[in-house]
Scaffold this active site. Sequence first.
Site, short mmCIF file in Angstrom:
data_model
loop_
_atom_site.label_atom_id
_atom_site.label_comp_id
_atom_site.label_asym_id
_atom_site.label_seq_id
_atom_site.Cartn_x
_atom_site.Cartn_y
_atom_site.Cartn_z
N ASP A 161 0.83 -1.21 0.00
CA ASP A 161 0.00 0.00 0.00
C ASP A 161 0.86 1.26 0.00
OD1 ASP A 161 0.69 -0.66 2.71
OD2 ASP A 161 -0.87 0.70 3.45
N GLU A 206 -0.03 -1.15 5.71
CA GLU A 206 1.06 -0.67 6.57
C GLU A 206 0.87 0.79 6.95
OE1 GLU A 206 4.77 1.18 7.86
OE2 GLU A 206 3.66 1.69 6.06
ZN LIG Z 1 6.61 2.61 4.04
#
Ligand SMILES: [Zn+2]
Length: 449
Positions: A109, A175
């Site tokens: 992501d 994340e």
């Molecule tokens: Zn990163």
Amino acid sequence: MSRIMMNKIQVFTVVALLQLQVSLAVCNKAGRADYSNSSPVELLQAYIQINTTTYNDLSDAVEFWRQLAALADVPINVYEIVEGFPIVVLKWAGTDSSQHSIMLNSHMDVVPAALEDGWTYDPFSGHIDENNFIYGRGTQDMKSVSIQYYTALRRLKENNVTLLRDVYMTLMPDEEVGAEAGMIPFLQSKEFAEMNVGIELDEGSSFPLPVIAVFYQDKVVWQIKVDCHGVSAHGSTFPATNDTATGKCRNVMNKFFEFRDEQYELAKVAPPNDAGGYTSININKINGGTANNVIPSLISLTIDIRLGTTVNEVQMDAKIRQIIAESGSNITFSYILKNPQSPATIVNASNPYWNAVNKAADELGVGLLATIPPGSTDARHVRNAGYPALGLSPMPNTELLLHSVNERLGVTTFLNGIDLYEKIIYYLATIPAEDTAEDGTEYLKVTAR
Ligand SMILES: [Zn+2]
Ligand SMILES: *[C@@H]1O[C@H](CO)[C@@H](O)[C@H](O)[C@H]1NC(C)=O
Ligand SMILES: *[C@@H]1O[C@H](CO)[C@@H](O)[C@H](O)[C@H]1NC(C)=O
Ligand SMILES: *[C@@H]1O[C@H](CO)[C@@H](O)[C@H](O)[C@H]1NC(C)=O
Ligand SMILES: *[C@@H]1O[C@H](CO)[C@@H](O)[C@H](O)[C@H]1NC(C)=O
Ligand SMILES: *[C@@H]1O[C@H](CO)[C@@H](O)[C@H](O)[C@H]1NC(C)=O
């Protein structure tokens, strides 16, 4: 539901599935990109072009990795622990799978980006400008690293290099917003346990000097929401300041700013590679009010705190409670996020994994700088789970543009990073069996007092 109806539905489903398969196959033949002749730079461009902004559907990214795994002829698994958030794992087998493995982690992501924000080129284009910079969201954070891991592993395989230990490439979702649907549940899974990880590599950051920063510990995040309740009345009335929501929040803010000023003095004198020595405090949201002529009954503050690495959690919690209690009556607070303190990975000669990374860098004449960054990465969760982790993104002499407009990476820097990973992976995956401890916590050190 009757049995007959059930059978009809089953028959219908099978027919529908068959039709679907046929149409998919056709579509694949026609529309599937073919990466077999793509250079590493072209692979990075193609990966940048997949819009993996957090919460987007990651199917295209998963499909991209399926194709790359097929080209490298390595097994790939996709786990969806939280629905809609695939975790991708590519396995590069060593000769002795009973040894602790090497986990090369990156996240799929990226944070949002749009041309309108002031980008010179579309952030999902992967455009290369006349100065040989690849532009795009993810060029620094951290699609470049994923392609570097992959290319280095392919080269090792194509050169018939024998690795002792298994090497896994793991690709995480989620994340950028805390890993609740990514690394955190993955660390609890049986699939992770079966990987028998010895060391995790994760992201670092670009660095403006001719060295590569290696993160060995992350500051952890606490976020709190403070609600100040006060008298609500007509805007023409004049209640005591300390009875109003704004007056109470002023007291809270004053005390947090006092704490902030104190920590700011520490930060000013901290060495550039050590953000662990101070706690950062930022009041990032102030919400409340209903009308221009009504004294509000509620004002809320959201405060983002990154704990210094030696801060005791119990004492910090007590300090926050004390600030709230001393600021007036009827002020409540709750934690939005409260990460436990994370241990440090030991970065000296007693850690064979650290030695392997150093040896690789030495051979290429690349300097490493062990660093505690001001922010945090997925590696904090890994260390908390008892595994040593080192964060590095091979981007020396590079402007810090993670999450920024015109995030970009020099093509040469990107290619040099592949050479570095080729050596890092080789030295990590060939550490003799007897050199590594059974228990990863041997390479971790708890620093919070
Ligand atoms: Zn990163
Ligand atoms: C990328 O995805 C985000 C989030 O869904 C969306 O807002 C944005 O418009 C997309 N950008 C492009 C260029 O498709
Ligand atoms: C690797 O091994 C294969 C199979 O033995 C061989 O065909 C190939 O030439 C080797 N590659 C290199 C770079 O040695
Ligand atoms: C208002 O509250 C603050 C914090 O408790 C206190 O320091 C201050 O003296 C109070 N002011 C008055 C006028 O009571
Ligand atoms: C505290 O706030 C609540 C909600 O606004 C209100 O009902 C209550 O009377 C307040 N109590 C005190 C002691 O101010
Ligand atoms: C490495 O660091 C650890 C933790 O700080 C320390 O206990 C150990 O003595 C050090 N070992 C060497 C070889 O420097």
